[in-house]
Design an enzyme around this catalytic site. Structure first.
Site, PDB file in Angstrom:
ATOM      1  N   LYS A 131      41.627  47.790  49.180  1.00 36.13           N
ATOM      2  CA  LYS A 131      42.848  47.611  49.974  1.00 36.13           C
ATOM      3  C   LYS A 131      43.729  48.860  49.964  1.00 36.13           C
ATOM      4  O   LYS A 131      44.217  49.290  51.005  1.00 36.13           O
ATOM      5  CB  LYS A 131      43.539  46.418  49.320  1.00 36.13           C
ATOM      6  N   ARG A 165      52.387  38.419  47.115  1.00 30.27           N
ATOM      7  CA  ARG A 165      51.282  38.058  46.228  1.00 30.27           C
ATOM      8  C   ARG A 165      51.271  36.591  45.865  1.00 30.27           C
ATOM      9  O   ARG A 165      50.398  36.144  45.124  1.00 30.27           O
ATOM     10  CB  ARG A 165      51.400  38.877  44.960  1.00 30.27           C
ATOM     11  N   ARG A 203      35.537  52.544  38.713  1.00 29.96           N
ATOM     12  CA  ARG A 203      36.663  53.363  39.181  1.00 29.96           C
ATOM     13  C   ARG A 203      37.478  53.863  37.981  1.00 29.96           C
ATOM     14  O   ARG A 203      37.882  55.016  37.923  1.00 29.96           O
ATOM     15  CB  ARG A 203      37.537  52.517  40.117  1.00 29.96           C
ATOM     16  N   ARG A 244      43.858  52.594  34.011  1.00 29.21           N
ATOM     17  CA  ARG A 244      45.146  51.904  33.998  1.00 29.21           C
ATOM     18  C   ARG A 244      45.171  50.934  32.830  1.00 29.21           C
ATOM     19  O   ARG A 244      44.137  50.456  32.394  1.00 29.21           O
ATOM     20  CB  ARG A 244      45.303  51.113  35.305  1.00 29.21           C
ATOM     21  N   ARG A 258      43.574  39.162  36.301  1.00 31.51           N
ATOM     22  CA  ARG A 258      44.088  39.532  37.633  1.00 31.51           C
ATOM     23  C   ARG A 258      43.320  38.801  38.728  1.00 31.51           C
ATOM     24  O   ARG A 258      43.891  38.375  39.735  1.00 31.51           O
ATOM     25  CB  ARG A 258      43.983  41.054  37.837  1.00 31.51           C
TER      26      ARG A 258
HETATM   27  P1  ADP Z   1      45.484  45.395  41.959  1.00 34.82           P
HETATM   28  O1  ADP Z   1      45.480  45.028  43.406  1.00 34.82           O
HETATM   29  O2  ADP Z   1      44.346  46.315  41.597  1.00 34.82           O
HETATM   30  O3  ADP Z   1      45.564  44.230  41.026  1.00 34.82           O
HETATM   31  P2  ADP Z   1      48.232  46.524  42.117  1.00 34.82           P
HETATM   32  O4  ADP Z   1      48.472  47.965  41.912  1.00 34.82           O
HETATM   33  O5  ADP Z   1      48.455  45.980  43.488  1.00 34.82           O
HETATM   34  O6  ADP Z   1      46.742  46.292  41.617  1.00 34.82           O
HETATM   35  O7  ADP Z   1      49.129  45.673  41.087  1.00 34.82           O
HETATM   36  C1  ADP Z   1      49.116  45.913  39.709  1.00 34.82           C
HETATM   37  C2  ADP Z   1      50.036  44.927  38.987  1.00 34.82           C
HETATM   38  O8  ADP Z   1      51.390  45.126  39.423  1.00 34.82           O
HETATM   39  C3  ADP Z   1      49.757  43.452  39.237  1.00 34.82           C
HETATM   40  O9  ADP Z   1      48.742  42.934  38.421  1.00 34.82           O
HETATM   41  C4  ADP Z   1      51.144  42.843  38.900  1.00 34.82           C
HETATM   42  O10 ADP Z   1      51.359  42.784  37.515  1.00 34.82           O
HETATM   43  C5  ADP Z   1      52.100  43.889  39.468  1.00 34.82           C
HETATM   44  N1  ADP Z   1      52.445  43.596  40.879  1.00 34.82           N
HETATM   45  C6  ADP Z   1      52.148  44.362  41.965  1.00 34.82           C
HETATM   46  N2  ADP Z   1      52.602  43.805  43.092  1.00 34.82           N
HETATM   47  C7  ADP Z   1      53.214  42.637  42.727  1.00 34.82           C
HETATM   48  C8  ADP Z   1      53.853  41.580  43.424  1.00 34.82           C
HETATM   49  N3  ADP Z   1      53.980  41.590  44.763  1.00 34.82           N
HETATM   50  N4  ADP Z   1      54.344  40.543  42.687  1.00 34.82           N
HETATM   51  C9  ADP Z   1      54.259  40.510  41.364  1.00 34.82           C
HETATM   52  N5  ADP Z   1      53.635  41.440  40.633  1.00 34.82           N
HETATM   53  C10 ADP Z   1      53.119  42.506  41.298  1.00 34.82           C
END
Ligand code: ADP
Length: 191
Positions: free
Chosen positions: A13, A88, A127, A136, A147
């Site tokens: 994404k 989310r 990755r 990370r 997740r």
């Molecule tokens: P990925 O899609 O690989 O899980 P992201 O970079 O989108 O990674 O998100 C990493 C973390 O950041 C999530 O697991 C969460 O803890 C937090 N996060 C990101 N976006 C949101 C959101 N919209 N609401 C709540 N937590 C978020």
């Protein structure tokens, strides 16, 4: 063009959203990137988010809704934006609706990248191993499993929310990267 990108961790994404950013000159707004920047900078929000993110849980809705509603006011969002990683859960999606209604803005499309969950863990661990910046904090196998579970339980219903509004476009995220980009371009060119 105002877009949302939906897809589980490892679906590609972020990569695809970055390509759309370049092609359509609209900024990619990744809540994950913004939260990681806040953690790195040691801000109040960063301190609040750090442990939650490391275990793969969602940070509180009001935090991300606040970040996004402020960010889309910026000048570079005048022609549109790509929301990557937000909303989310359904309550964030509802909150986004309210924010957009107040600004008299509507979403044009929600692009969902559908991927077989069985390949995601392997993709992300690969990755993480190859990343020049190191893995990370939330790219451990345990946090990843979590997740993915959070995605299934809380984020997958967001697709249904937008399907009901008639703006969901589900694409096959299992294709080659460039093929997925092509599918996205075709979907967006009909808007
Ligand atoms: P990925 O899609 O690989 O899980 P992201 O970079 O989108 O990674 O998100 C990493 C973390 O950041 C999530 O697991 C969460 O803890 C937090 N996060 C990101 N976006 C949101 C959101 N919209 N609401 C709540 N937590 C978020």
């Amino acid at each position: 063009m105002k877009l949302v990108f939906l897809g589980p961790p490892g679906a590609g994404k972020g990569t695809q959203a970055a390509r759309v950013e370049t092609a359509y000159s609209i900024p990619q707004l990744s809540t994950g990137d913004m939260l990681r920047a806040a953690v790195a900078a040691g801000t109040e929000i960063g301190k609040q988010a750090e442990d939650i993110m490391a275990r793969g849980d969602l940070v509180p809705d009001e935090v991300v809704v606040g970040i996004i509603s402020e960010r889309i006011e910026a000048d570079d969002c005048a022609n549109g934006f790509i929301l990557d990683g937000f909303p989310r859960n359904v309550s964030q999606a509802r909150a986004l609706d309210e924010v957009l209604v107040k600004k008299d803005v509507t979403l044009d499309a929600v692009i969902e990248l559908a991927v077989d969950p069985d390949i995601l863990i392997a993709r992300i661990l690969k990755r993480a191993n190859e990343s020049p910046d190191g893995a990370r904090d939330d790219d451990t196998e345990e946090a990843l499993q979590h997740r993915l579970r959070v995605y299934e339980e809380q984020t997958a219903p967001v697709a249904d929310f937008y399907a009901e509004k008639g703006i969901l476009r589900t694409l096959d995220g299992m294709q080659e990267m460039d093929e997925v980009t092509q599918q996205i371009r075709s979907a967006l060119d009909t808007i």
